[in-house]
Design a protein around this motif. Structure first.
Motif, PDB file in Angstrom:
ATOM      1  N   ARG A 135       0.817  -1.216   0.000  1.00  0.00           N
ATOM      2  CA  ARG A 135       0.000   0.000   0.000  1.00  0.00           C
ATOM      3  C   ARG A 135       0.847   1.262   0.000  1.00  0.00           C
ATOM      4  O   ARG A 135       1.655   1.487   0.910  1.00  0.00           O
ATOM      5  N   LEU A 136       0.660   2.081  -1.020  1.00  0.00           N
ATOM      6  CA  LEU A 136       1.255   3.402  -1.050  1.00  0.00           C
ATOM      7  C   LEU A 136       0.358   4.354  -0.259  1.00  0.00           C
ATOM      8  O   LEU A 136      -0.847   4.441  -0.512  1.00  0.00           O
ATOM      9  N   LEU A 137       0.976   5.049   0.690  1.00  0.00           N
ATOM     10  CA  LEU A 137       0.252   5.997   1.527  1.00  0.00           C
ATOM     11  C   LEU A 137       0.605   7.418   1.112  1.00  0.00           C
ATOM     12  O   LEU A 137       1.774   7.726   0.842  1.00  0.00           O
ATOM     13  N   TRP A 138      -0.401   8.260   1.074  1.00  0.00           N
ATOM     14  CA  TRP A 138      -0.236   9.675   0.723  1.00  0.00           C
ATOM     15  C   TRP A 138      -0.642  10.457   1.970  1.00  0.00           C
ATOM     16  O   TRP A 138      -1.812  10.681   2.239  1.00  0.00           O
ATOM     17  N   VAL A 139       0.360  10.866   2.757  1.00  0.00           N
ATOM     18  CA  VAL A 139       0.103  11.423   4.083  1.00  0.00           C
ATOM     19  C   VAL A 139       0.342  12.927   4.071  1.00  0.00           C
ATOM     20  O   VAL A 139       1.437  13.400   3.753  1.00  0.00           O
ATOM     21  N   ARG A 140      -0.680  13.682   4.431  1.00  0.00           N
ATOM     22  CA  ARG A 140      -0.628  15.139   4.397  1.00  0.00           C
ATOM     23  C   ARG A 140      -0.161  15.711   5.741  1.00  0.00           C
ATOM     24  O   ARG A 140      -0.242  15.029   6.772  1.00  0.00           O
ATOM     25  N   PRO A 141       0.270  16.973   5.743  1.00  0.00           N
ATOM     26  CA  PRO A 141       0.755  17.573   6.993  1.00  0.00           C
ATOM     27  C   PRO A 141      -0.272  17.608   8.115  1.00  0.00           C
ATOM     28  O   PRO A 141       0.090  17.612   9.298  1.00  0.00           O
ATOM     29  N   ASP A 142      -1.560  17.650   7.777  1.00  0.00           N
ATOM     30  CA  ASP A 142      -2.590  17.684   8.821  1.00  0.00           C
ATOM     31  C   ASP A 142      -2.923  16.295   9.361  1.00  0.00           C
ATOM     32  O   ASP A 142      -3.808  16.149  10.212  1.00  0.00           O
ATOM     33  N   GLY A 143      -2.214  15.259   8.870  1.00  0.00           N
ATOM     34  CA  GLY A 143      -2.424  13.904   9.363  1.00  0.00           C
ATOM     35  C   GLY A 143      -3.414  13.087   8.561  1.00  0.00           C
ATOM     36  O   GLY A 143      -3.509  11.868   8.735  1.00  0.00           O
ATOM     37  N   SER A 144      -4.172  13.734   7.687  1.00  0.00           N
ATOM     38  CA  SER A 144      -5.098  12.982   6.839  1.00  0.00           C
ATOM     39  C   SER A 144      -4.317  12.229   5.773  1.00  0.00           C
ATOM     40  O   SER A 144      -3.170  12.578   5.462  1.00  0.00           O
ATOM     41  N   LEU A 145      -4.915  11.195   5.211  1.00  0.00           N
ATOM     42  CA  LEU A 145      -4.195  10.418   4.207  1.00  0.00           C
ATOM     43  C   LEU A 145      -5.138   9.785   3.195  1.00  0.00           C
ATOM     44  O   LEU A 145      -6.329   9.603   3.438  1.00  0.00           O
ATOM     45  N   SER A 146      -4.559   9.474   2.042  1.00  0.00           N
ATOM     46  CA  SER A 146      -5.188   8.642   1.021  1.00  0.00           C
ATOM     47  C   SER A 146      -4.237   7.492   0.753  1.00  0.00           C
ATOM     48  O   SER A 146      -3.096   7.487   1.228  1.00  0.00           O
ATOM     49  N   TYR A 147      -4.700   6.493   0.002  1.00  0.00           N
ATOM     50  CA  TYR A 147      -3.795   5.385  -0.292  1.00  0.00           C
ATOM     51  C   TYR A 147      -4.107   4.763  -1.644  1.00  0.00           C
ATOM     52  O   TYR A 147      -5.201   4.929  -2.194  1.00  0.00           O
ATOM     53  N   TYR A 148      -3.128   4.073  -2.160  1.00  0.00           N
ATOM     54  CA  TYR A 148      -3.238   3.322  -3.410  1.00  0.00           C
ATOM     55  C   TYR A 148      -2.614   1.955  -3.191  1.00  0.00           C
ATOM     56  O   TYR A 148      -1.458   1.846  -2.774  1.00  0.00           O
ATOM     57  N   ASP A 149      -3.374   0.900  -3.440  1.00  0.00           N
ATOM     58  CA  ASP A 149      -2.844  -0.460  -3.357  1.00  0.00           C
ATOM     59  C   ASP A 149      -2.286  -0.867  -4.715  1.00  0.00           C
ATOM     60  O   ASP A 149      -2.963  -0.748  -5.739  1.00  0.00           O
ATOM     61  N   LYS A 150      -1.045  -1.340  -4.717  1.00  0.00           N
ATOM     62  CA  LYS A 150      -0.353  -1.720  -5.951  1.00  0.00           C
ATOM     63  C   LYS A 150      -1.241  -2.599  -6.819  1.00  0.00           C
ATOM     64  O   LYS A 150      -1.725  -3.646  -6.380  1.00  0.00           O
ATOM     65  N   ARG A 151      -1.444  -2.164  -8.046  1.00  0.00           N
ATOM     66  CA  ARG A 151      -2.342  -2.873  -8.967  1.00  0.00           C
ATOM     67  C   ARG A 151      -1.669  -4.104  -9.578  1.00  0.00           C
ATOM     68  O   ARG A 151      -2.223  -5.197  -9.570  1.00  0.00           O
ATOM     69  N   HIS A 152      -0.471  -3.915 -10.117  1.00  0.00           N
ATOM     70  CA  HIS A 152       0.215  -4.991 -10.826  1.00  0.00           C
ATOM     71  C   HIS A 152       1.214  -5.674  -9.878  1.00  0.00           C
ATOM     72  O   HIS A 152       2.267  -5.112  -9.571  1.00  0.00           O
ATOM     73  N   LEU A 153       0.851  -6.832  -9.400  1.00  0.00           N
ATOM     74  CA  LEU A 153       1.696  -7.572  -8.472  1.00  0.00           C
ATOM     75  C   LEU A 153       2.720  -8.385  -9.255  1.00  0.00           C
ATOM     76  O   LEU A 153       2.411  -8.962 -10.303  1.00  0.00           O
ATOM     77  N   PHE A 154       3.942  -8.426  -8.730  1.00  0.00           N
ATOM     78  CA  PHE A 154       5.071  -9.010  -9.458  1.00  0.00           C
ATOM     79  C   PHE A 154       5.033 -10.540  -9.338  1.00  0.00           C
ATOM     80  O   PHE A 154       5.518 -11.121  -8.369  1.00  0.00           O
ATOM     81  N   THR A 155       4.443 -11.178 -10.357  1.00  0.00           N
ATOM     82  CA  THR A 155       4.237 -12.620 -10.302  1.00  0.00           C
ATOM     83  C   THR A 155       5.546 -13.411 -10.316  1.00  0.00           C
ATOM     84  O   THR A 155       5.585 -14.540  -9.816  1.00  0.00           O
ATOM     85  N   LEU A 156       6.613 -12.828 -10.859  1.00  0.00           N
ATOM     86  CA  LEU A 156       7.893 -13.536 -10.886  1.00  0.00           C
ATOM     87  C   LEU A 156       8.423 -13.778  -9.478  1.00  0.00           C
ATOM     88  O   LEU A 156       9.217 -14.694  -9.246  1.00  0.00           O
ATOM     89  N   ALA A 157       7.987 -12.967  -8.524  1.00  0.00           N
ATOM     90  CA  ALA A 157       8.393 -13.144  -7.128  1.00  0.00           C
ATOM     91  C   ALA A 157       7.267 -13.740  -6.288  1.00  0.00           C
ATOM     92  O   ALA A 157       7.417 -13.879  -5.074  1.00  0.00           O
ATOM     93  N   GLY A 158       6.148 -14.082  -6.918  1.00  0.00           N
ATOM     94  CA  GLY A 158       5.029 -14.655  -6.184  1.00  0.00           C
ATOM     95  C   GLY A 158       4.259 -13.638  -5.356  1.00  0.00           C
ATOM     96  O   GLY A 158       3.547 -14.016  -4.420  1.00  0.00           O
ATOM     97  N   GLU A 159       4.372 -12.361  -5.701  1.00  0.00           N
ATOM     98  CA  GLU A 159       3.707 -11.327  -4.910  1.00  0.00           C
ATOM     99  C   GLU A 159       2.195 -11.526  -4.872  1.00  0.00           C
ATOM    100  O   GLU A 159       1.533 -11.222  -3.874  1.00  0.00           O
ATOM    101  N   GLN A 160       1.652 -12.080  -5.954  1.00  0.00           N
ATOM    102  CA  GLN A 160       0.206 -12.262  -6.040  1.00  0.00           C
ATOM    103  C   GLN A 160      -0.314 -13.301  -5.060  1.00  0.00           C
ATOM    104  O   GLN A 160      -1.522 -13.352  -4.769  1.00  0.00           O
ATOM    105  N   HIS A 161       0.562 -14.155  -4.544  1.00  0.00           N
ATOM    106  CA  HIS A 161       0.140 -15.171  -3.577  1.00  0.00           C
ATOM    107  C   HIS A 161       0.021 -14.610  -2.167  1.00  0.00           C
ATOM    108  O   HIS A 161      -0.580 -15.251  -1.288  1.00  0.00           O
ATOM    109  N   THR A 162       0.594 -13.431  -1.949  1.00  0.00           N
ATOM    110  CA  THR A 162       0.591 -12.835  -0.613  1.00  0.00           C
ATOM    111  C   THR A 162      -0.290 -11.602  -0.530  1.00  0.00           C
ATOM    112  O   THR A 162      -1.008 -11.420   0.457  1.00  0.00           O
ATOM    113  N   TYR A 163      -0.265 -10.778  -1.578  1.00  0.00           N
ATOM    114  CA  TYR A 163      -0.920  -9.482  -1.512  1.00  0.00           C
ATOM    115  C   TYR A 163      -2.160  -9.418  -2.392  1.00  0.00           C
ATOM    116  O   TYR A 163      -2.248 -10.100  -3.423  1.00  0.00           O
ATOM    117  N   THR A 164      -3.091  -8.580  -1.990  1.00  0.00           N
ATOM    118  CA  THR A 164      -4.314  -8.338  -2.747  1.00  0.00           C
ATOM    119  C   THR A 164      -4.114  -7.118  -3.641  1.00  0.00           C
ATOM    120  O   THR A 164      -3.720  -6.055  -3.144  1.00  0.00           O
TER     121      THR A 164
END
Length: 265
Positions: free
Chosen positions: A98-127
């Motif tokens: 999860r990429l976190l976008w954290v602002r100075p006031d403490g609020s945040l947004s996030y982006y979960d990695k879309r393309h998981l690296f199958t060569l390392a098996g990332e798709q077996h662990t992460y959503t």
């Protein structure tokens, strides 16, 4: 609209040691940012900056109110800047790069990695993520993505319905594929008529993989503004709003793009 000062960190990472990585970054950021003539607006850290690119999510994942999110909030407040980078997060029984976008006031947004690296098996662990994130900060629209996303130009595409000015990737991109990293980053800047930033790590991880760095900031023409090479450090550059707007006014390729709908299915 104003210029945007961007600081990015290229560093070695302690393998699966979040506290050690936070301590290393504490020193790097506090020293580098204290002496800036113009305060930075955006601080960018590598992918999985607290652990390295690990698949041991059950042991390393943090909740959204965990210590690394708190650490990011503290630095965002201290430096009055957005802090962004990805970490391992557990939420509702699932693990996310999860990429976190954290602002100075403490609020945040996030982006979960879309393309998981199958060569390392990332798709077996992460959503995978389903939705892209575009954030506005100091008049700039910024689209943050994660590592392997760089290889997928459709997901990165600058679209009229969700335009951006700066495209950035946080990464743990191995040295064996460094030519692809540099080539694709430059291509993403050129084809999207946007500034592009790629932030990678250096050193070796606990699995023996080597990382060459090559973090870089490019303008919308694909020209390098900052090249970090294989050096550790905090690199800062101010992006010119006027230069970007002037180039886009003269070179209107984005107006001729193909219409399509981007879905995260």
């Amino acid at each position: 609209m104003s210029d945007l000062t961007v600081s990015f960190v290229q560093t070695k990472l302690h393998w699966e040691e979040p506290a050690a990585n936070r301590a290393t970054l504490d020193v790097a950021l506090d020293v580098a940012l204290a002496g800036l003539a113009r305060p930075t607006d955006l601080i960018v850290l590598p992918e999985m900056f607290s652990t390295g690119f690990s698949m041991d999510a059950p042991a390393l994942a943090e909740p959204m109110d965990g210590p690394t999110v708190a650490w990011m909030r503290a630095h965002a407040a201290t430096h009055n800047a957005v802090v962004t980078g990805s970490i391992i997060v557990e939420e509702n029984g699932a693990y996310h790069n999860r990429l976190l976008w954290v602002r100075p006031d403490g609020s945040l947004s996030y982006y979960d990695k879309r393309h998981l690296f199958t060569l390392a098996g990332e798709q077996h662990t992460y959503t995978p993520g389903r939705t892209r994130l575009v954030e506005e900060w100091h008049g700039w629209r910024i689209c943050p993505l994660v590592c392997y996303d760089l290889r997928f130009p459709v997901w990165s595409r600058n679209q009229p319905v969700e335009p951006y000015d700066l495209l950035l990737y946080v990464a743990n991109w191995p040295a064996v594929r460094r030519t692809a990293w540099s080539t694709l980053l430059r291509a993403r800047a050129i084809e999207n008529v946007a500034c592009a930033l790629g932030v990678n790590r250096i050193g070796h991880d606990g699995l023996g993989h080597e990382y060459a760095g090559d973090s870089a900031l490019l303008d919308a023409r694909g020209n390098y503004l900052v090249e970090a090479g294989d050096h550790a450090g905090v690199f800062t550059h101010t992006l010119s709003r006027a230069e970007l707007d002037e180039f886009r006014a003269k070179f209107t390729a984005l107006n001729d793009g193909d219409a399509f709908e981007l879905r995260g299915e």
